[in-house]
Design an enzyme around this catalytic site. Structure first.
Site, PDB file in Angstrom:
ATOM      1  CG  HIS A 140       1.526  -2.694  -0.694  1.00 53.13           C
ATOM      2  ND1 HIS A 140       1.308  -1.571  -1.034  1.00 53.13           N
ATOM      3  CD2 HIS A 140       0.204  -3.005  -0.059  1.00 53.13           C
ATOM      4  CE1 HIS A 140       0.087  -1.136  -0.778  1.00 53.13           C
ATOM      5  NE2 HIS A 140      -0.599  -1.976  -0.242  1.00 53.13           N
ATOM      6  CG  HIS A 171       1.333   1.894  -2.769  1.00 51.46           C
ATOM      7  ND1 HIS A 171       1.616   0.764  -3.624  1.00 51.46           N
ATOM      8  CD2 HIS A 171       0.346   2.448  -3.393  1.00 51.46           C
ATOM      9  CE1 HIS A 171       0.634   0.957  -4.607  1.00 51.46           C
ATOM     10  NE2 HIS A 171      -0.143   1.858  -4.169  1.00 51.46           N
TER      11      HIS A 171
END
Lengths: 163, 846
Positions: free
Chosen positions: A90, A109
């Protein structure tokens, strides 16, 4: 419409081949092919305890882990040793291994990847599996060796060794 | 070998465009690079568009494989495109969600799952046959005119999207709205996900509080963030990660001190989540803020009003209400009824005892929630930011649930100041500008009329799929098939277009339904249409859209639509202009006038037309029956006056927050609402609405009597809306297998009782329909309260199981509340062998 990962990556790979064929970049020939890098001896692995190494170069941290049981693609006498890039695809944060669930978790995240199932994203904001480091095992020497990567390591245009 | 994977490098001379994410309301900014295939850039900073040294890992704006695609323009040339999150966009600062970060996979290409985009118009003749635009337009225009002449405007119906982002935008809403409301003048219109054309948080609007009233930075400044029925980790991802999470992690203390000098600021922000499920928002908020700063009120579904009112009751008990705000900014006569509604005539103990019993939320947590919302920190009241979304909007009774929640913001004066507000989180992006709807609120429940053999005779469905999203969706499929068949039989006879117009008109006058679909993929809805208009979508046209803080951006065209697909505004103009010509041939000046005004030459022209009409164009204005008609808003929260494409484009991905005012010749946006203390009622003040917990509606109660499980439902992280595009994304297919089933979350207790394991196929059934889904066992849900993916294709449509009940005041369905039985059908299908069923939650650090 069923499209397997193989098909998906296959078409991307074919495209990459096309790109290279039509527009060779300066220095491309000098880049090393997938190196073979020794990870360790199988009997030195302890279940659930990650072994840190780098693949294909020093800027690509990876984790090798002996899982609690055999998994597809697992190597070693019990077919239970796997390895993955440590960089979340990510935003590139280093993932942690959760031994209880056998998942990798990103602290930034919160993407989680299944260590037993090719690094599949269970939930999160990464858009591909955690790149899996392909391993081979030599029974005679008990050595586990990293030989390639499935999936693109975060931050790279390809998985070739960087200078 | 798969390790040969690579992503081509955009050269320094790559074309550059700005766009936003196509999907959720947050509207993250993206940079687009486009360059001819074979003309890649190099690894040195001077030789690539990123200006990055790519001999080293690019940790800043890495182009992942899913951000890259190959497109072919209509001139036959192939181009690479890279769609990369914009580090300079204040919304996302370079972050991407799983949806936006996969947009490279979403472009139309002939060698990918997106290859079945609609490319040509079709007319049914023993199946959908490709025809020319002229023929398709002639048929629809001819039937529309004939039905207008014979029956009047209400013979023409529509169900159409009303949003921004993909499948929407101001140009879309204006062109479609102008056609149906101003030219056709039908009242037989409903919006994509509900049987009304009016907004979902109607109570909030009537209270003087338009629902998008905050700035995203308010979540960085709030002491407490309250979320009712929302799951921003999955549904408003980079609002959560780029704005809320930094606050929860304690990273915004300096901003808070600057906003409130002298106020005591605690290190971590606090979050209250009101949700029957332990969502990933709850678990990740705990990771970020610590368990002690996250309060999960895990209420029994549908008991929201009791919970909200009990919190209000505690606030009043402790005199934590904002007396000054109420005195200055709230209509005085609304306060008494509110106090009555929260039980001020009863003891606090009695109210809390009842609330604990009804909601299942421990009284200590209700008291704690009230304190986090309103108990002064030192001498200052806390800045509390209230958010809500579908869990509240689609609960037991839309009007009362929303009113009781917004009341808490009014009671505590948390409006118009930094770190406060009371706003929808939102689903899709917005961009609403339409002429006045010709009917009255709450609008017409068109799908119910159609199911009863009444309603419009032509049903034009644009950018939505009621077969997956309508309440009692199975009845929609049934009338589409049965009434549609009568028209199909007529069209099967073929003939000239004039023959077919006559055939269709005769068929609809004999009970048939003529179905026109305007869309981008062959959805179930499209497959049942008699005429299909292939539409262009985001990336293929210039369009404008606003996000959840009303930030308006222009999303540029960077590729051609597939085949002969056209922007929706062009399609509406083609049909309108043809109808105008037909009336012109009859010298019918009045009807020519009604169908005039479609001479747009570009998307910028459409926007200009809409902008001119914007200030007077918004209609969600009058009050529902039984409410004072003095509630007409005084400003339009999505107003696009004073704006045009060129100006918006010049602002890049940061855009401007509407509404825009002109001061000293400068256009200025609106960061947050109510900073001037003015609320959107004629009095300029806000008003409480006294809300009452409703009884379970009879349709739902009847299902509850027969069936054991309360079927909650909603969406999932990477699964966007009906899955129309998600199921064409190769990474989604890989994650979830190729079955296109919904999954249903079952508690371990329920799974054991049913003899079901993760991956098994289960049947979910009630009096309305039967659906199948894949079991996913997780303790995120409580026993007896499974959670099913909403609006999924094929067999897994939760909408099949939802009752036809709507809130009579708003026509908003109680989607979240239905009951059904569950039984196991089969073990895990072979296609799911490579699908992970590990717990979707993140364990907390406790």
């Amino acid at each position: 419409m069923p499209v397997s990962r193989r098909n998906f990556l296959g078409s991307a790979g074919a495209l990459a081949a096309l790109e290279l064929a039509t527009a060779p970049r300066p220095g491309a020939a000098a880049e090393a092919a997938s190196p073979s890098i020794k990870v360790g001896r199988a009997k030195a692995f302890k279940v659930g305890v990650p072994v840190q190494f780098s693949y294909p170069d020093a800027a690509a941290p990876a984790l090798a882990i002996k899982l609690s049981g055999p998994v597809p693609g697992g190597v070693g006498p019990a077919h239970d040793i796997v390895a993955y890039s440590q960089l979340c695809v990510h935003k590139g944060c280093p993932v942690n291994f959760n031994a209880q669930r056998e998942v990798f978790m990103c602290p930034c995240h919160f993407t989680t990847y299944d260590a037993e199932l090719s690094g599949q994203v269970i939930i999160g904001h990464a858009t591909t599996n955690l790149p899996r480091i392909r391993l081979t095992y030599d029974a005679a020497s008990d050595v586990v060796t990293a030989v390639g990567v499935d999936g693109l390591i975060y931050g790279r245009v390809n998985n070739k060794r960087m200078a | 070998m798969t390790n040969d994977i690579s992503v081509p490098i955009p050269p320094a001379n790559a074309q550059r465009f700005k766009t936003g994410c196509k999907y959720c309301i947050v509207g993250c900014g993206y940079n687009v690079y486009k360059w001819p295939v074979g003309q890649n850039g190099g690894t040195s900073p001077a030789h690539n568009a990123l200006h990055a040294d790519l001999t080293k890992p690019n940790l800043v704006d890495w182009i992942s494989p899913t951000m890259h695609g190959v497109v072919k323009d209509r001139d036959g040339s192939s181009y690479n495109v890279a769609i990369v999150p914009d580090g300079d966009c204040v919304v996302n600062n370079g972050l991407s969600s799983v949806r936006g970060g996969s947009m490279g996979l979403s472009v139309y290409r002939e060698d990918a799952p997106t290859k079945d985009r609609l490319k040509h118009p079709t007319i049914v003749q023993h199946g959908q046959q490709q025809v020319s635009w002229d023929d398709a337009v002639e048929l629809v225009a001819g039937v529309t005119k004939a039905l207008l002449d014979q029956h009047g405007p209400d013979a023409i119906g529509t169900k159409f999207a009303d949003h921004g982002g993909q499948g929407g935008g101001y140009e879309f809403t204006w062109a479609t709205g102008k056609f149906f409301y101003q030219s056709v003048q039908t009242t037989m219109a409903t919006v994509h996900n509900r049987p009304t054309v009016f907004g979902e948080p109607m109570a909030s609007r009537i209270m003087g509080i338009p629902e998008l009233n905050i700035a995203y930075k308010d979540s960085e400044l709030a002491d407490t963030i309250v979320i009712s029925g929302g799951n921003p980790y999955a549904d408003q991802t980079n609002y959560y990660f780029n704005h809320m999470i930094p606050n929860l992690r304690g990273g915004t203390v300096d901003q808070k001190k600057a906003a409130y000098p002298g106020k005591k600021i605690s290190a971590n922000g606090r979050m209250i989540v009101i949700d029957p499920r332990q969502t990933i928002t709850v678990t990740t908020a705990r990771e970020a803020a610590g368990n002690e700063n996250v309060l999960h009120l895990q209420l029994t579904p549908g008991t929201d009003v009791v919970l909200n009112n009990a919190i209000g009751r505690v606030i009043l008990e402790h005199h934590w209400e904002n007396v000054g705000f109420i005195g200055d900014h709230v209509e005085a006569d609304s306060f008494g009824p509110y106090k009555q509604s929260v039980g001020m005539s009863q003891s606090l103990g009695a109210v809390l005892s009842d609330a604990e019993h009804v909601t299942g939320v421990p009284r200590a947590d209700i008291i704690k929630a009230a304190a986090w919302i309103a108990e002064p920190i030192g001498t200052h009241p806390p800045a509390t930011l209230f958010h809500y979304e579908k869990g509240a909007i689609w609960s037991i009774k839309n009007w009362d649930v929303i009113a009781s929640y917004v009341d808490l913001a009014v009671l505590t004066g948390n409006l118009g100041k930094p770190g406060t507000g009371c706003a929808r989180l939102g689903g899709h992006q917005e961009g609403y500008v339409r002429p006045d709807y010709p009917g009255k609120r709450p609008g017409v429940y068109v799908e119910k009329l159609l199911a009863e053999g009444q309603g419009p005779k032509l049903w034009w469905v644009i950018a939505c799929n009621p077969i997956q999203t309508a309440p009692n969706a199975f009845s929609v499929l049934k009338f589409i098939q049965e009434r549609g068949r009568i028209v199909s039989d007529a069209l099967d006879k073929g003939g000239t277009i004039q023959d077919r117009i006559k055939g269709v008109v005769d068929a609809v006058n004999a009970g048939g339904l003529f179905i026109v679909a305007e869309d981008i993929y062959p959805t179930q809805m499209v497959q049942h249409a008699h005429v299909v208009f292939p539409a262009a979508t985001q990336f293929e046209l210039n369009m404008t859209s606003i996000n959840g803080e009303r930030r308006l951006r222009l999303y540029q065209k960077f590729m051609d639509p597939p085949g002969e697909a056209k922007p929706d505004w062009q399609i509406m103009a083609l049909v309108a202009n043809r109808i105008k010509a037909l009336y012109g041939g009859e010298n019918n000046a009045a009807m020519v006038a009604r169908f005039s005004g479609y001479d747009w030459q570009s998307d910028a022209d459409v926007f200009k037309d809409a902008s001119t009409a914007s200030a007077k164009g918004r209609l969600d204005a009058g009050a529902p029956d039984g409410l004072p008609t003095t509630s007409k808003p005084t400003f339009d929260p999505e107003d696009i006056s004073f704006l045009d494409h060129a100006f918006i484009q010049s602002l890049g991905n940061n855009g401007i927050q509407v509404p825009v005012n002109v001061q000293n010749g400068q256009r200025r946006g609106t960061e947050r609402f109510f900073t001037d203390g003015k609320f959107n009622r004629p009095s300029g003040k806000a008003a409480f609405i006294a809300a009452k917990q409703p009884e379970l509606p009879p349709e739902i109660a009847a299902q509850k009597q027969k069936y054991k499980y309360l079927i909650n439902n909603g969406r999932f992280n990477e699964m966007w809306q009906t899955g129309y595009e998600s199921w064409r994304m190769s990474n989604v297919i890989e994650r979830w297998g190729s079955r296109e089933d919904a999954y249903i979350e079952l508690s371990p207790h329920d799974a054991k009782e049913l003899g079901v394991r993760s991956g098994d196929v289960v049947r979910i059934h009630n009096d309305y329909a039967t659906a199948t889904a894949i079991a996913y066992v997780t303790d995120a849900v409580r026993p007896g309260q499974p959670f099913m993916l909403f609006a999924q294709p094929k067999k897994g449509t939760a909408g099949f199981l939802v009752t036809p009940h709507v809130d009579p005041e708003t026509n908003i369905p109680s989607y979240k509340l239905t009951y059904a039985g569950i039984s196991k059908v089969a073990g895990k299908p072979a296609e799911l062998a490579k699908v992970s069923f590990k717990d979707l939650e993140i364990p907390t650090r406790s």
